[in-house]
Design an enzyme around this catalytic site. Structure first.
Site, PDB file in Angstrom:
ATOM      1  N   CYS A  46      87.880  53.807  43.813  1.00 59.30           N
ATOM      2  CA  CYS A  46      86.552  54.331  43.481  1.00 59.30           C
ATOM      3  C   CYS A  46      86.461  54.625  41.988  1.00 59.30           C
ATOM      4  CB  CYS A  46      86.286  55.615  44.277  1.00 59.30           C
ATOM      5  SG  CYS A  46      84.650  56.310  43.987  1.00 59.30           S
ATOM      6  N   GLN A  49      61.059  54.525  70.274  1.00 55.91           N
ATOM      7  CA  GLN A  49      61.818  55.381  71.149  1.00 55.91           C
ATOM      8  C   GLN A  49      62.164  54.592  72.416  1.00 55.91           C
ATOM      9  OE1 GLN A  49      63.190  58.123  70.411  1.00 55.91           O
ATOM     10  NE2 GLN A  49      62.069  58.892  68.635  1.00 55.91           N
ATOM     11  N   CYS A  85      86.852  60.677  41.155  1.00 55.42           N
ATOM     12  CA  CYS A  85      88.092  59.917  41.365  1.00 55.42           C
ATOM     13  C   CYS A  85      88.765  59.524  40.053  1.00 55.42           C
ATOM     14  CB  CYS A  85      87.789  58.654  42.186  1.00 55.42           C
ATOM     15  SG  CYS A  85      87.261  59.053  43.850  1.00 55.42           S
ATOM     16  N   SER A 118      59.061  63.517  59.941  1.00 48.64           N
ATOM     17  CA  SER A 118      57.798  64.135  60.373  1.00 48.64           C
ATOM     18  C   SER A 118      57.973  65.592  60.786  1.00 48.64           C
ATOM     19  CB  SER A 118      57.256  63.352  61.574  1.00 48.64           C
ATOM     20  OG  SER A 118      58.323  63.086  62.474  1.00 48.64           O
ATOM     21  N   ASP A 151      57.034  62.272  66.312  1.00 50.58           N
ATOM     22  CA  ASP A 151      57.548  61.659  67.533  1.00 50.58           C
ATOM     23  C   ASP A 151      58.360  62.681  68.304  1.00 50.58           C
ATOM     24  OD1 ASP A 151      59.583  61.843  65.616  1.00 50.58           O
ATOM     25  OD2 ASP A 151      60.753  60.271  66.612  1.00 50.58           O
ATOM     26  N   ASP A 164      69.671  57.068  56.856  1.00 48.80           N
ATOM     27  CA  ASP A 164      69.819  58.406  56.273  1.00 48.80           C
ATOM     28  C   ASP A 164      70.847  59.158  57.106  1.00 48.80           C
ATOM     29  OD1 ASP A 164      67.885  59.355  58.574  1.00 48.80           O
ATOM     30  OD2 ASP A 164      68.634  61.176  57.600  1.00 48.80           O
ATOM     31  N   GLY A 176      59.362  66.777  63.658  1.00 50.96           N
ATOM     32  CA  GLY A 176      59.557  67.020  65.091  1.00 50.96           C
ATOM     33  C   GLY A 176      61.006  67.131  65.479  1.00 50.96           C
TER      34      GLY A 176
HETATM   35  N1  LIG Z   1      61.745  61.790  63.572  1.00 54.50           N
HETATM   36  C1  LIG Z   1      62.972  61.526  64.059  1.00 54.50           C
HETATM   37  N2  LIG Z   1      64.068  61.873  63.345  1.00 54.50           N
HETATM   38  C2  LIG Z   1      65.305  61.615  63.892  1.00 54.50           C
HETATM   39  C3  LIG Z   1      66.468  62.048  63.192  1.00 54.50           C
HETATM   40  C4  LIG Z   1      66.385  62.787  61.862  1.00 54.50           C
HETATM   41  C5  LIG Z   1      66.750  61.843  60.727  1.00 54.50           C
HETATM   42  N3  LIG Z   1      67.156  62.607  59.524  1.00 54.50           N
HETATM   43  C6  LIG Z   1      66.081  63.384  58.940  1.00 54.50           C
HETATM   44  C7  LIG Z   1      66.584  64.317  57.862  1.00 54.50           C
HETATM   45  C8  LIG Z   1      65.391  64.990  57.204  1.00 54.50           C
HETATM   46  C9  LIG Z   1      65.826  65.957  56.120  1.00 54.50           C
HETATM   47  C10 LIG Z   1      66.814  66.988  56.674  1.00 54.50           C
HETATM   48  C11 LIG Z   1      67.980  66.350  57.377  1.00 54.50           C
HETATM   49  C12 LIG Z   1      67.565  65.342  58.427  1.00 54.50           C
HETATM   50  C13 LIG Z   1      67.710  61.795  63.780  1.00 54.50           C
HETATM   51  N4  LIG Z   1      68.961  62.148  63.382  1.00 54.50           N
HETATM   52  C14 LIG Z   1      69.781  61.699  64.356  1.00 54.50           C
HETATM   53  N5  LIG Z   1      71.098  61.884  64.376  1.00 54.50           N
HETATM   54  C15 LIG Z   1      71.773  62.677  63.353  1.00 54.50           C
HETATM   55  C16 LIG Z   1      73.211  62.802  63.857  1.00 54.50           C
HETATM   56  C17 LIG Z   1      74.046  63.593  62.934  1.00 54.50           C
HETATM   57  C18 LIG Z   1      74.908  62.924  62.079  1.00 54.50           C
HETATM   58  C19 LIG Z   1      75.710  63.650  61.228  1.00 54.50           C
HETATM   59  C20 LIG Z   1      75.648  65.052  61.210  1.00 54.50           C
HETATM   60  C21 LIG Z   1      74.749  65.718  62.053  1.00 54.50           C
HETATM   61  C22 LIG Z   1      73.959  64.996  62.930  1.00 54.50           C
HETATM   62  N6  LIG Z   1      69.122  61.066  65.337  1.00 54.50           N
HETATM   63  C23 LIG Z   1      67.820  61.119  65.002  1.00 54.50           C
HETATM   64  C24 LIG Z   1      66.684  60.671  65.683  1.00 54.50           C
HETATM   65  C25 LIG Z   1      65.430  60.936  65.132  1.00 54.50           C
HETATM   66  C26 LIG Z   1      64.225  60.567  65.845  1.00 54.50           C
HETATM   67  O1  LIG Z   1      64.244  59.991  66.950  1.00 54.50           O
HETATM   68  N7  LIG Z   1      63.033  60.886  65.275  1.00 54.50           N
HETATM   69 ZN   LIG Z   2      85.064  58.572  44.046  1.00 60.64          ZN
END
Ligand SMILES: Nc1nc2c(CCNCC3CCCCC3)c3[nH]c(NCCc4ccccc4)nc3cc2c(=O)[nH]1
Ligand SMILES: [Zn+2]
Length: 372
Positions: A304, A189, A309, A93, A146, A266, A95
């Site tokens: 793999c 949440q 690989c 979304s 959110d 994701d 946010g």
């Molecule tokens: N709405 C919403 N999105 C969240 C996201 C973004 C999920 N990825 C979206 C995606 C959209 C396209 C662009 C990229 C993101 C999160 N990502 C993480 N941790 C990532 C932790 C992390 C893991 C590996 C490397 C960096 C950060 N916690 C999250 C909590 C929430 C949440 O409560 N609400």
């Molecule tokens: Zn591979």
């Protein structure tokens, strides 16, 4: 036109094997969705992404609303045509990205206002505008707007934030344009507080949405806390609706979350870490920047069957990363996304056979075998 729905095909403990039906095709679950940030899974063409076995990718509302703009993407035929991905797309979304990327942002009852990190222009994202942007992008799955509270917030602040997100869920549901094959997901949440997680999950369940995300995790709370929150939250969600854990994660995070009832994931990890030389393998992660690989003729991961690989040596991949050649991130991103898709296919098969516990044990032994 197919109706948006999720079929539960098998279960093994708390885990589920299912199939999501969307306007742009089916998605086998548990599923990992590679992240397409600015309308591209970085360093990968759509045919490369499809070749990994990925069926659904993420689009990025925050980036696309700033550049090239949601109305422009719609004028160009929507995100599927724009990025030449004809499979399902889920968009967040915006946010979460605003709070982590934008400058000078302000969040209140109406939504979030912020200045673009690209050109400093001011933007407002309300629940209604976020749903409208995701509609213009033609996302199969729209996420509610959110607030993701940072780790460490006290109970009262998390309670206020969680209830704001619930009010925003209502506003998103009213604003969402219902059409066959498209769905709006709510986001649970409540931080690490059981009572707040239960309240959020129960209120969202009463809205009878087509799917539910668990947000507010993977923000530094640590794997044990993440798993504990899932054990509290998942049982409060409808058993017949898909569950999406946002932002997760490492391979072991994903296996543990599937065992606790999560169906969709994701994470930027396979692509972002691939660009820095990190590769995920059956025997754990390795970093190809490390000099120990410079004369290693073995494949990256002997288990793999991906093109990286089966074609190149570790020595060559080490050379590409050290030389900062574009081919390095390209080859490692492909392998990592392929590895994640193979991981998910393995989990789906294990659930079908009722052998998830044994399969998870075998995976963990491989990752800890070391000596790679
Ligand atoms: N709405 C919403 N999105 C969240 C996201 C973004 C999920 N990825 C979206 C995606 C959209 C396209 C662009 C990229 C993101 C999160 N990502 C993480 N941790 C990532 C932790 C992390 C893991 C590996 C490397 C960096 C950060 N916690 C999250 C909590 C929430 C949440 O409560 N609400
Ligand atoms: Zn591979």
């Amino acid at each position: 036109m197919t109706d948006f729905r999720w079929d539960k095909l098998a279960t093994d403990g708390m885990s589920r094997r299912g199939r999501l039906h969307t306007a742009h095709g089916p998605v086998e679950t548990p599923a990992f969705m590679p992240v397409g940030t600015a309308a591209t899974v970085k360093a990968m063409a759509p045919w490369d992404v499809a070749q990994t076995g990925a069926q659904m990718v993420l689009g990025n509302t925050y980036h696309l609303m700033l550049r090239p703009g949601a109305e422009r993407v719609a004028k160009l035929g929507g995100l599927h045509r724009f990025m030449a991905w004809d499979g399902p797309i889920l968009t967040d979304s915006g946010g979460f990205q605003v709070m982590s990327l934008a400058q000078l942002r302000q969040l209140d009852e109406t939504g979030v206002t912020f200045k673009s990190h690209i050109d400093g222009s001011t933007h407002a994202l309300s629940p209604e505008r976020s749903v409208e942007i995701q509609d213009l992008l033609d996302a199969d799955v729209t996420m509610q707007l959110d607030e993701c509270p940072p780790a460490g917030w006290p109970h009262d602040k998390v309670a206020d934030s969680m209830r704001l997100s619930l009010r925003w869920a209502e506003r998103c549901q009213r604003a969402f344009r219902e059409r066959p094959g498209y769905g709006l997901f709510g986001i649970v949440q409540g931080g690490v507080y059981d009572d707040l997680r239960r309240e959020s999950a129960r209120e969202l369940s009463a809205m009878d949405l087509p799917g539910y995300a668990v947000g507010g995790l993977a923000v530094g709370e640590g794997q044990a806390e993440t798993f504990r929150v899932l054990e509290v939250t998942c049982p409060e969600l409808p058993a017949d609706k898909p569950r999406y854990l946002m932002g997760v994660g490492r391979p072991d995070d994903i296996v543990g979350a599937v065992m606790r009832g999560i169906d969709m994931f994701d994470c930027v990890l396979p692509t972002r870490s691939g660009r820095t030389g990190q590769a995920f393998t059956a025997r754990g992660p390795i970093n190809l920047k490390n000099a120990r690989h410079r004369e290693d003729t073995r494949p990256l991961d002997p288990n793999c069957d991906c093109a990286t690989c089966t074609t190149f040596s570790r020595a060559y991949l080490h050379h590409l990363i050290r030389s900062e050649e574009m081919l390095g991130p390209m080859l490692l991103s492909r392998h990592n996304v392929h590895y994640y898709q193979a991981l998910m296919a393995g989990l789906r098969g294990a659930i079908e056979r009722g052998e998830l516990t044994e399969h998870a044990q075998a995976l963990a032994e491989g990752w800890h075998a070391g000596d790679i």
